[in-house]
Enzyme design. Sequence first.
Site, PDB file in Angstrom:
ATOM      1  N   ARG A 128       0.856  -1.188   0.000  1.00 51.57           N
ATOM      2  CA  ARG A 128       0.000   0.000   0.000  1.00 51.57           C
ATOM      3  C   ARG A 128       0.891   1.236   0.000  1.00 51.57           C
ATOM      4  O   ARG A 128       0.938   1.987   0.960  1.00 51.57           O
ATOM      5  CB  ARG A 128      -0.885  -0.028   1.225  1.00 51.57           C
ATOM      6  CG  ARG A 128      -2.335  -0.361   0.967  1.00 51.57           C
ATOM      7  CD  ARG A 128      -2.603  -1.806   0.649  1.00 51.57           C
ATOM      8  NE  ARG A 128      -3.893  -1.963  -0.016  1.00 51.57           N
ATOM      9  CZ  ARG A 128      -5.057  -2.035   0.606  1.00 51.57           C
ATOM     10  NH1 ARG A 128      -5.113  -1.988   1.889  1.00 51.57           N
ATOM     11  NH2 ARG A 128      -6.180  -2.166  -0.081  1.00 51.57           N
ATOM     12  N   GLN A 133       0.247   2.359  -6.036  1.00 53.45           N
ATOM     13  CA  GLN A 133      -1.174   2.700  -5.974  1.00 53.45           C
ATOM     14  C   GLN A 133      -1.931   2.333  -7.266  1.00 53.45           C
ATOM     15  O   GLN A 133      -3.041   1.824  -7.204  1.00 53.45           O
ATOM     16  CB  GLN A 133      -1.326   4.192  -5.713  1.00 53.45           C
ATOM     17  CG  GLN A 133      -2.430   4.489  -4.743  1.00 53.45           C
ATOM     18  CD  GLN A 133      -2.322   5.884  -4.155  1.00 53.45           C
ATOM     19  OE1 GLN A 133      -1.441   6.662  -4.526  1.00 53.45           O
ATOM     20  NE2 GLN A 133      -3.213   6.214  -3.260  1.00 53.45           N
ATOM     21  N   ASP A 136      -2.995  -1.381  -7.397  1.00 55.28           N
ATOM     22  CA  ASP A 136      -3.655  -1.906  -6.208  1.00 55.28           C
ATOM     23  C   ASP A 136      -5.076  -2.386  -6.514  1.00 55.28           C
ATOM     24  O   ASP A 136      -6.054  -1.640  -6.389  1.00 55.28           O
ATOM     25  CB  ASP A 136      -3.650  -0.804  -5.137  1.00 55.28           C
ATOM     26  CG  ASP A 136      -4.242  -1.266  -3.818  1.00 55.28           C
ATOM     27  OD1 ASP A 136      -4.694  -2.418  -3.737  1.00 55.28           O
ATOM     28  OD2 ASP A 136      -4.267  -0.452  -2.881  1.00 55.28           O
ATOM     29  N   SER A 139      -7.799  -2.347  -3.638  1.00 55.96           N
ATOM     30  CA  SER A 139      -8.489  -1.065  -3.444  1.00 55.96           C
ATOM     31  C   SER A 139      -9.540  -0.840  -4.530  1.00 55.96           C
ATOM     32  O   SER A 139     -10.630  -0.350  -4.253  1.00 55.96           O
ATOM     33  CB  SER A 139      -7.494   0.101  -3.475  1.00 55.96           C
ATOM     34  OG  SER A 139      -6.719   0.087  -2.306  1.00 55.96           O
ATOM     35  N   TYR A 235      -3.103  -1.713   7.638  1.00 54.27           N
ATOM     36  CA  TYR A 235      -4.277  -2.538   7.909  1.00 54.27           C
ATOM     37  C   TYR A 235      -4.637  -2.527   9.393  1.00 54.27           C
ATOM     38  O   TYR A 235      -3.760  -2.400  10.248  1.00 54.27           O
ATOM     39  CB  TYR A 235      -4.008  -3.992   7.505  1.00 54.27           C
ATOM     40  CG  TYR A 235      -3.917  -4.212   6.010  1.00 54.27           C
ATOM     41  CD1 TYR A 235      -5.062  -4.179   5.226  1.00 54.27           C
ATOM     42  CD2 TYR A 235      -2.701  -4.445   5.395  1.00 54.27           C
ATOM     43  CE1 TYR A 235      -4.986  -4.382   3.859  1.00 54.27           C
ATOM     44  CE2 TYR A 235      -2.619  -4.650   4.023  1.00 54.27           C
ATOM     45  CZ  TYR A 235      -3.767  -4.619   3.264  1.00 54.27           C
ATOM     46  OH  TYR A 235      -3.695  -4.818   1.925  1.00 54.27           O
TER      47      TYR A 235
HETATM   48  P1  NAD Z   1      -9.504  -3.705   5.166  1.00 49.88           P
HETATM   49  O1  NAD Z   1     -10.406  -4.066   4.051  1.00 49.88           O
HETATM   50  O2  NAD Z   1      -8.428  -4.652   5.562  1.00 49.88           O
HETATM   51  O3  NAD Z   1     -10.400  -3.399   6.473  1.00 49.88           O
HETATM   52  C1  NAD Z   1     -11.470  -2.497   6.448  1.00 49.88           C
HETATM   53  C2  NAD Z   1     -11.475  -1.631   7.661  1.00 49.88           C
HETATM   54  O4  NAD Z   1     -11.923  -2.372   8.786  1.00 49.88           O
HETATM   55  C3  NAD Z   1     -10.112  -1.054   8.053  1.00 49.88           C
HETATM   56  O5  NAD Z   1     -10.193   0.345   8.013  1.00 49.88           O
HETATM   57  C4  NAD Z   1      -9.883  -1.589   9.466  1.00 49.88           C
HETATM   58  O6  NAD Z   1      -9.244  -0.639  10.315  1.00 49.88           O
HETATM   59  C5  NAD Z   1     -11.314  -1.827   9.916  1.00 49.88           C
HETATM   60  N1  NAD Z   1     -11.422  -2.747  11.057  1.00 49.88           N
HETATM   61  C6  NAD Z   1     -10.830  -3.948  11.251  1.00 49.88           C
HETATM   62  N2  NAD Z   1     -11.212  -4.463  12.434  1.00 49.88           N
HETATM   63  C7  NAD Z   1     -12.064  -3.571  13.012  1.00 49.88           C
HETATM   64  C8  NAD Z   1     -12.792  -3.542  14.228  1.00 49.88           C
HETATM   65  N3  NAD Z   1     -12.724  -4.522  15.122  1.00 49.88           N
HETATM   66  N4  NAD Z   1     -13.566  -2.456  14.474  1.00 49.88           N
HETATM   67  C9  NAD Z   1     -13.628  -1.444  13.586  1.00 49.88           C
HETATM   68  N5  NAD Z   1     -12.986  -1.412  12.427  1.00 49.88           N
HETATM   69  C10 NAD Z   1     -12.197  -2.476  12.140  1.00 49.88           C
HETATM   70  O7  NAD Z   1      -8.860  -2.297   4.919  1.00 49.88           O
HETATM   71  P2  NAD Z   1      -8.546  -1.558   3.553  1.00 49.88           P
HETATM   72  O8  NAD Z   1      -9.781  -0.950   3.062  1.00 49.88           O
HETATM   73  O9  NAD Z   1      -7.836  -2.496   2.670  1.00 49.88           O
HETATM   74  O10 NAD Z   1      -7.582  -0.387   4.025  1.00 49.88           O
HETATM   75  C11 NAD Z   1      -6.589  -0.575   5.020  1.00 49.88           C
HETATM   76  C12 NAD Z   1      -5.743   0.664   5.147  1.00 49.88           C
HETATM   77  O11 NAD Z   1      -4.880   0.786   4.024  1.00 49.88           O
HETATM   78  C13 NAD Z   1      -6.490   1.963   5.249  1.00 49.88           C
HETATM   79  O12 NAD Z   1      -5.774   2.744   6.168  1.00 49.88           O
HETATM   80  C14 NAD Z   1      -6.362   2.553   3.869  1.00 49.88           C
HETATM   81  O13 NAD Z   1      -6.500   3.952   3.867  1.00 49.88           O
HETATM   82  C15 NAD Z   1      -4.974   2.118   3.520  1.00 49.88           C
HETATM   83  N6  NAD Z   1      -4.713   2.100   2.071  1.00 49.88           N
HETATM   84  C16 NAD Z   1      -3.620   2.756   1.582  1.00 49.88           C
HETATM   85  C17 NAD Z   1      -3.349   2.719   0.225  1.00 49.88           C
HETATM   86  C18 NAD Z   1      -2.139   3.424  -0.326  1.00 49.88           C
HETATM   87  O14 NAD Z   1      -1.515   4.180   0.384  1.00 49.88           O
HETATM   88  N7  NAD Z   1      -1.771   3.185  -1.560  1.00 49.88           N
HETATM   89  C19 NAD Z   1      -4.166   2.031  -0.634  1.00 49.88           C
HETATM   90  C20 NAD Z   1      -5.274   1.358  -0.104  1.00 49.88           C
HETATM   91  C21 NAD Z   1      -5.534   1.393   1.263  1.00 49.88           C
END
Ligand code: NAD
Length: 391
Positions: A128, A133, A136, A139, A235
């Site tokens: 990530r 990006q 990905d 995403s 994550y």
């Molecule tokens: P994910 O699909 O793994 O999880 C979804 C969400 O569920 C996450 O935000 C996580 O914090 C939340 N979660 C897990 N357990 C929980 C609980 N018990 N209670 C409440 N919430 C809970 O996550 P994702 O959508 O793949 O994204 C993960 C992170 O990666 C985020 O911070 C996102 O902004 C980041 N991200 C960064 C990039 C990049 O920089 N290129 C790209 C994609 C995502």
Amino acid sequence: MIIGVPKESYPGERRVALVPVVIANLTKAGFEVIIETGAGSEAGYPDTHYTEKGAKILPGRAEVFRQADIVVQVLCYGSNDVTGKADLALMRRGQFLCGFLRPLGSVEVLQQIATTGVTSFAVELMPRTTRAQSMDALSSMATLCGYKAVLLAAVTLPKIFPMLTTAAGTITPTRVFVIGAGVAGLQAIATARRLGAVVSAYDMRPAAKEQVQSLGGRFVELSIEAKDAQDARGYGTAQDESFYARQRELLARAVAENDVVITTAVVPGKKAPVLITADMVKQMAPGSVIVDLAAERGGNCELTRAGEVVNADGVTIMGRINLASQVPYHASQMYARNLTAFLTYLAKDGKLQVNANDEIVRETLLTSAGEIVNARVREFFRLPALAVTSQ
Ligand code: NAD
């Protein structure tokens, strides 16, 4: 090198790994593209659109695997646990394979893939980072799932989303609560807002608060703090059962107060935490809807059944899986762009360069020369580290 696109074989899957518009870029990078006939038809891309861009159409799956140096799929064996196994016999040593492989799923399945000798890349393992990006796919698909989840809720709920002031009186807006404000959750917030709902959201990662607010959502604060809520990759992390129990207690009121609850809370490689119990569902108003995007991973609601719609105490709980496949045109377009960015990144003079010193290669490379070579995956399954590839 020849890139081959077999038709997706997972039941109901409508996406395709490459769309016609990316073929020019791949050709420019020195690749040829072959497509199994009909591979794109369910996503809205007939064979003729591919041939117009210079791709070749082949009549059968086995022929695509036979001719391709690089096979690209949406759901490879691993994530396709229904029909994917049949592809093992078609893979060969030294061939490249790229797609969703569920790298933290079953170690036996990964071993079977490794044994074929393919050099496989799992798109789920894409770092990530800003550099990666555009590649990905996780995403991309999560964005579409978040969008589609809101639409499903909107057509199921016996209410409309927006506030309306009419001669027949005022209609109050629907209240939507999103649990888990990652990529899917944030898109759900944005979509629900566009439809006129009043939206609130919660995530255990404190960093999510600002993102929720920037989309016009209200952040629900719970008086509980997760220990190391976020790992180095961004994550959410797994918490102990007492944390989840406290979360359920504190979430009960917010769940009961909303018409729609969309849950997306997952932790990589772990069963999704149960955040909504059957008792909490009972407290919701009849007609309310829960869309559980964590269904495939066990579900965030105790009553969720993966792939099914359950009705309990007048509340509809939707555990639909593979939602991105419900918007196959754009899902395929986004996925194809992610794959093209990845393949052209790895390409030099029309050949894939597997340079293990490169972070993107190292993190996504799953199997090679008969072994599971990914250090993170090996660690996850407690396999001994490999001397050469895990450096
Ligand atoms: P994910 O699909 O793994 O999880 C979804 C969400 O569920 C996450 O935000 C996580 O914090 C939340 N979660 C897990 N357990 C929980 C609980 N018990 N209670 C409440 N919430 C809970 O996550 P994702 O959508 O793949 O994204 C993960 C992170 O990666 C985020 O911070 C996102 O902004 C980041 N991200 C960064 C990039 C990049 O920089 N290129 C790209 C994609 C995502």
